[in-house]
Motif scaffolding. Structure first.
Motif, PDB file in Angstrom:
ATOM      1  N   MET A   1       0.835  -1.197   0.000  1.00  0.00           N
ATOM      2  CA  MET A   1       0.000   0.000   0.000  1.00  0.00           C
ATOM      3  C   MET A   1       0.869   1.245   0.000  1.00  0.00           C
ATOM      4  SD  MET A   1      -2.967  -0.892   2.649  1.00  0.00           S
ATOM      5  CE  MET A   1      -2.844  -2.603   3.037  1.00  0.00           C
ATOM      6  N   CYS A   2       0.318   2.360  -0.362  1.00  0.00           N
ATOM      7  CA  CYS A   2       1.097   3.580  -0.509  1.00  0.00           C
ATOM      8  C   CYS A   2       1.368   4.256   0.816  1.00  0.00           C
ATOM      9  CB  CYS A   2       0.386   4.550  -1.433  1.00  0.00           C
ATOM     10  SG  CYS A   2       0.348   3.986  -3.130  1.00  0.00           S
ATOM     11  N   SER A   3       0.547   3.999   1.817  1.00  0.00           N
ATOM     12  CA  SER A   3       0.753   4.660   3.095  1.00  0.00           C
ATOM     13  C   SER A   3       0.018   3.908   4.165  1.00  0.00           C
ATOM     14  CB  SER A   3       0.242   6.111   3.043  1.00  0.00           C
ATOM     15  OG  SER A   3      -1.133   6.117   2.850  1.00  0.00           O
ATOM     16  N   THR A   4       0.297   4.297   5.400  1.00  0.00           N
ATOM     17  CA  THR A   4      -0.432   3.718   6.505  1.00  0.00           C
ATOM     18  C   THR A   4      -1.767   4.402   6.606  1.00  0.00           C
ATOM     19  OG1 THR A   4       0.511   5.321   7.978  1.00  0.00           O
ATOM     20  CG2 THR A   4       1.671   3.253   7.775  1.00  0.00           C
ATOM     21  N   ASN A   5      -2.817   3.640   6.715  1.00  0.00           N
ATOM     22  CA  ASN A   5      -4.145   4.245   6.756  1.00  0.00           C
ATOM     23  C   ASN A   5      -5.097   3.329   7.480  1.00  0.00           C
ATOM     24  OD1 ASN A   5      -6.509   5.527   6.381  1.00  0.00           O
ATOM     25  ND2 ASN A   5      -6.323   5.739   4.169  1.00  0.00           N
ATOM     26  N   LEU A   6      -5.776   3.872   8.446  1.00  0.00           N
ATOM     27  CA  LEU A   6      -6.736   3.099   9.210  1.00  0.00           C
ATOM     28  C   LEU A   6      -7.882   2.611   8.348  1.00  0.00           C
ATOM     29  CD1 LEU A   6      -7.390   2.150  12.042  1.00  0.00           C
ATOM     30  CD2 LEU A   6      -8.631   4.266  12.414  1.00  0.00           C
ATOM     31  N   SER A   7      -8.110   3.270   7.219  1.00  0.00           N
ATOM     32  CA  SER A   7      -9.218   2.882   6.366  1.00  0.00           C
ATOM     33  C   SER A   7      -8.841   1.790   5.382  1.00  0.00           C
ATOM     34  CB  SER A   7      -9.711   4.090   5.582  1.00  0.00           C
ATOM     35  OG  SER A   7      -8.693   4.578   4.741  1.00  0.00           O
ATOM     36  N   SER A   8      -7.747   1.101   5.608  1.00  0.00           N
ATOM     37  CA  SER A   8      -7.308   0.090   4.668  1.00  0.00           C
ATOM     38  C   SER A   8      -8.099  -1.196   4.791  1.00  0.00           C
ATOM     39  CB  SER A   8      -5.825  -0.186   4.873  1.00  0.00           C
ATOM     40  OG  SER A   8      -5.083   0.922   4.471  1.00  0.00           O
TER      41      SER A   8
ATOM     42  N   ASN B   1       3.616  -2.151  -1.945  1.00  0.00           N
ATOM     43  CA  ASN B   1       3.990  -2.406  -0.561  1.00  0.00           C
ATOM     44  C   ASN B   1       5.445  -2.839  -0.458  1.00  0.00           C
ATOM     45  OD1 ASN B   1       3.392  -3.235   2.403  1.00  0.00           O
ATOM     46  ND2 ASN B   1       4.217  -5.094   1.474  1.00  0.00           N
ATOM     47  N   PHE B   2       5.871  -3.765  -1.324  1.00  0.00           N
ATOM     48  CA  PHE B   2       7.236  -4.276  -1.224  1.00  0.00           C
ATOM     49  C   PHE B   2       8.259  -3.251  -1.702  1.00  0.00           C
ATOM     50  CE2 PHE B   2       4.899  -8.244  -0.941  1.00  0.00           C
ATOM     51  CZ  PHE B   2       5.611  -8.915   0.049  1.00  0.00           C
ATOM     52  N   ILE B   3       7.874  -2.419  -2.673  1.00  0.00           N
ATOM     53  CA  ILE B   3       8.775  -1.340  -3.086  1.00  0.00           C
ATOM     54  C   ILE B   3       8.992  -0.351  -1.945  1.00  0.00           C
ATOM     55  CG2 ILE B   3       9.038   0.626  -4.641  1.00  0.00           C
ATOM     56  CD1 ILE B   3       7.571  -0.967  -6.768  1.00  0.00           C
ATOM     57  N   LEU B   4       7.894   0.058  -1.332  1.00  0.00           N
ATOM     58  CA  LEU B   4       7.982   1.018  -0.230  1.00  0.00           C
ATOM     59  C   LEU B   4       8.589   0.394   1.017  1.00  0.00           C
ATOM     60  CD1 LEU B   4       4.550   2.812  -0.667  1.00  0.00           C
ATOM     61  CD2 LEU B   4       6.806   3.635  -1.338  1.00  0.00           C
ATOM     62  N   LEU B   5       8.365  -0.895   1.216  1.00  0.00           N
ATOM     63  CA  LEU B   5       8.951  -1.573   2.376  1.00  0.00           C
ATOM     64  C   LEU B   5      10.475  -1.545   2.306  1.00  0.00           C
ATOM     65  CD1 LEU B   5       8.677  -3.444   4.893  1.00  0.00           C
ATOM     66  CD2 LEU B   5       8.689  -5.372   3.286  1.00  0.00           C
TER      67      LEU B   5
ATOM     68  N   ARG C   1       1.425  -4.700   7.528  1.00  0.00           N
ATOM     69  CA  ARG C   1       0.914  -4.328   6.219  1.00  0.00           C
ATOM     70  C   ARG C   1       1.371  -5.315   5.152  1.00  0.00           C
ATOM     71  NH1 ARG C   1       3.009   1.209   4.094  1.00  0.00           N
ATOM     72  NH2 ARG C   1       4.775  -0.144   3.623  1.00  0.00           N
ATOM     73  N   THR C   2       2.586  -5.808   5.272  1.00  0.00           N
ATOM     74  CA  THR C   2       3.074  -6.817   4.330  1.00  0.00           C
ATOM     75  C   THR C   2       2.270  -8.105   4.455  1.00  0.00           C
ATOM     76  OG1 THR C   2       5.306  -5.868   4.451  1.00  0.00           O
ATOM     77  CG2 THR C   2       5.102  -8.121   3.597  1.00  0.00           C
ATOM     78  N   VAL C   3       1.976  -8.502   5.689  1.00  0.00           N
ATOM     79  CA  VAL C   3       1.143  -9.696   5.897  1.00  0.00           C
ATOM     80  C   VAL C   3      -0.241  -9.480   5.311  1.00  0.00           C
ATOM     81  CG1 VAL C   3       0.073 -11.180   7.649  1.00  0.00           C
ATOM     82  CG2 VAL C   3       2.422 -10.370   7.960  1.00  0.00           C
ATOM     83  N   VAL C   4      -0.761  -8.282   5.447  1.00  0.00           N
ATOM     84  CA  VAL C   4      -2.105  -7.971   4.948  1.00  0.00           C
ATOM     85  C   VAL C   4      -2.192  -8.143   3.437  1.00  0.00           C
ATOM     86  CG1 VAL C   4      -3.728  -6.084   4.575  1.00  0.00           C
ATOM     87  CG2 VAL C   4      -2.790  -6.460   6.838  1.00  0.00           C
ATOM     88  N   VAL C   5      -1.245  -7.581   2.707  1.00  0.00           N
ATOM     89  CA  VAL C   5      -1.326  -7.672   1.246  1.00  0.00           C
ATOM     90  C   VAL C   5      -1.115  -9.109   0.769  1.00  0.00           C
ATOM     91  CG1 VAL C   5      -0.647  -5.274   0.914  1.00  0.00           C
ATOM     92  CG2 VAL C   5       1.121  -7.050   0.959  1.00  0.00           C
ATOM     93  N   VAL C   6      -0.289  -9.879   1.500  1.00  0.00           N
ATOM     94  CA  VAL C   6      -0.091 -11.286   1.139  1.00  0.00           C
ATOM     95  C   VAL C   6      -1.374 -12.081   1.391  1.00  0.00           C
ATOM     96  CG1 VAL C   6       1.156 -13.409   1.725  1.00  0.00           C
ATOM     97  CG2 VAL C   6       2.399 -11.236   1.500  1.00  0.00           C
ATOM     98  N   VAL C   7      -2.013 -11.849   2.540  1.00  0.00           N
ATOM     99  CA  VAL C   7      -3.259 -12.549   2.855  1.00  0.00           C
ATOM    100  C   VAL C   7      -4.349 -12.154   1.862  1.00  0.00           C
ATOM    101  CG1 VAL C   7      -5.111 -12.749   4.559  1.00  0.00           C
ATOM    102  CG2 VAL C   7      -2.731 -12.855   5.293  1.00  0.00           C
ATOM    103  N   ARG C   8      -4.419 -10.868   1.531  1.00  0.00           N
ATOM    104  CA  ARG C   8      -5.446 -10.419   0.585  1.00  0.00           C
ATOM    105  C   ARG C   8      -5.257 -11.042  -0.795  1.00  0.00           C
ATOM    106  NH1 ARG C   8      -9.157 -10.131  -1.797  1.00  0.00           N
ATOM    107  NH2 ARG C   8     -10.538  -8.397  -2.333  1.00  0.00           N
TER     108      ARG C   8
END
Length: 351
Positions: free
Chosen positions: A1-8, A189-193, A254-261
């Motif tokens: 994701m591009c940023s941290t956001n509670l609305s994710s 996510n992985f680029i920004l990570l 956040r990395t776990v989130v995008v992998v699970v999604r």
């Protein structure tokens, strides 16, 4: 994701998992954290601009860090409304893109400026007797301008790639449940990570390890040596807490989130667990704007002196009206007594 956001996260786009929206207490807690951060950083900016007249390179870096912390705070009411309406974004596409850009600039601006403060502190202590470009104000100003350019480009890329989506009559903004952006979230996510967190964190960790070794060799028999040791240790501790408590959990979760999604979207139990962890880590990441002012206190003696002068000025202004009131009432008493004495003298004369 591009940023941290509670609305994710939201509860509408996954076809198999119907998750409840986060409790309103999360939004309340988030707003309290951002409000406290706003007050602390506005006060810090005021001290920098009005109370510190001679800026050093470290002061310039700290000032820019405070700016990066302040810019996220105005988002608090928008997030409160968003969650009060069960994660339905009512402010349109333009405000959604603005939110995405602002969160990106804040998050990575804070990381980069915190890293530069680490490098500056390392050079100032370990190579205090040698010349360095990090000790030159003009170079540091150009470096800060470069950081702002990089994070603004990041924010611009993110807002150009992402937009609102309508799912089940709910408008989602920067949500992991926007299925059309699953691949975008995963790649970015992985680029920004790597470029936005792991690289700066590695540099900061190296600087603080070397700084800790150097500080341990400083002669603590002298007052100056004790001061340098104390300030450096406190600063290392605060910076490591900020990285470890605020930035590390967010990037990992956040990395776990995008992998699970992407690969386990049908596993509702797992999805719910990472959702809960993400909410918690996002609130922790927002707390960095409350912790950063501690760095200013520990790393800059001028900042602490400026705070003490400000507090003395405020105290003097509070006491002045009381003293003026006492001063006004005292002459009145004197006049009354003088008038009384004069009357007695007149009566005695007439007698």
């Amino acid at each position: 994701m591009c940023s941290t956001n509670l609305s994710s996260f939201s509860n509408f786009s996954n076809t198999t998992c119907q998750l409840d929206p986060p409790h309103i207490s999360i939004a309340v807690l988030l707003c309290l954290v951002l409000l406290l951060g706003l007050l602390l950083n506005i006060f810090s900016l005021w001290v920098f601009m009005r109370r510190i007249h001679q800026w050093k390179p470290g002061t310039i870096l700290q000032f820019n860090l405070a700016i990066s912390d302040v810019i996220i705070c105005p988002l608090a009411p928008f997030l409160m409304v968003y969650f009060a309406q069960s994660e339905d974004w009512p402010f349109g596409s333009l405000m959604c893109r603005f939110k995405i850009a602002l969160l990106t600039v804040h998050f990575y601006g804070s990381i980069f400026f915190l890293t530069l403060i680490s490098v500056h502190r390392y050079i100032s202590v370990v190579y205090h007797s040698k010349d360095s470009c990090m000790k030159q104000k003009n170079f540091v100003k150009k470096l800060c301008a470069g950081v702002w350019l990089v994070v603004l480009i990041k924010g611009g890329v993110c807002l150009s790639l992402l937009d609102v989506s309508t799912v089940n009559n709910h408008t989602l903004c920067l949500s992991i449940h926007q299925r059309e952006y699953t691949e975008v979230y995963f790649v970015m996510n992985f680029i920004l990570l790597i470029l936005g967190f792991l690289a700066p964190f590695t540099v900061s960790l190296f600087c603080y390890i070397c700084l800790a070794k150097s500080v341990s060799n400083i002669n603590a028999c002298h007052q100056k040596g004790k001061l340098i040791k104390s300030k450096s240790r406190k600063m290392v501790a605060v910076c490591m807490v900020i990285f470890g408590l605020c930035f590390l959990p967010m990037n990992v979760v956040r990395t776990v989130v995008v992998v699970v999604r992407k690969y386990f979207a049908s596993n509702c139990k797992l999805f719910y667990q990472v959702e809960t962890a993400y909410f918690a880590s996002w609130i922790l990441s927002s707390a960095n704007c409350c912790l950063d002012p501690l760095i200013y206190c520990f790393s800059s003696q001028n900042f602490m002196k400026a705070i003490y002068r400000s507090l003395r000025t405020i105290r003097a202004r509070i006491q002045k009206p009381q003293e003026d009131q006492e001063h006004i009432s005292a002459p009145n008493t004197h006049i009354t007594r003088s008038a009384g004495t004069g009357n007695k003298e007149i009566i005695q004369t007439l007698s």
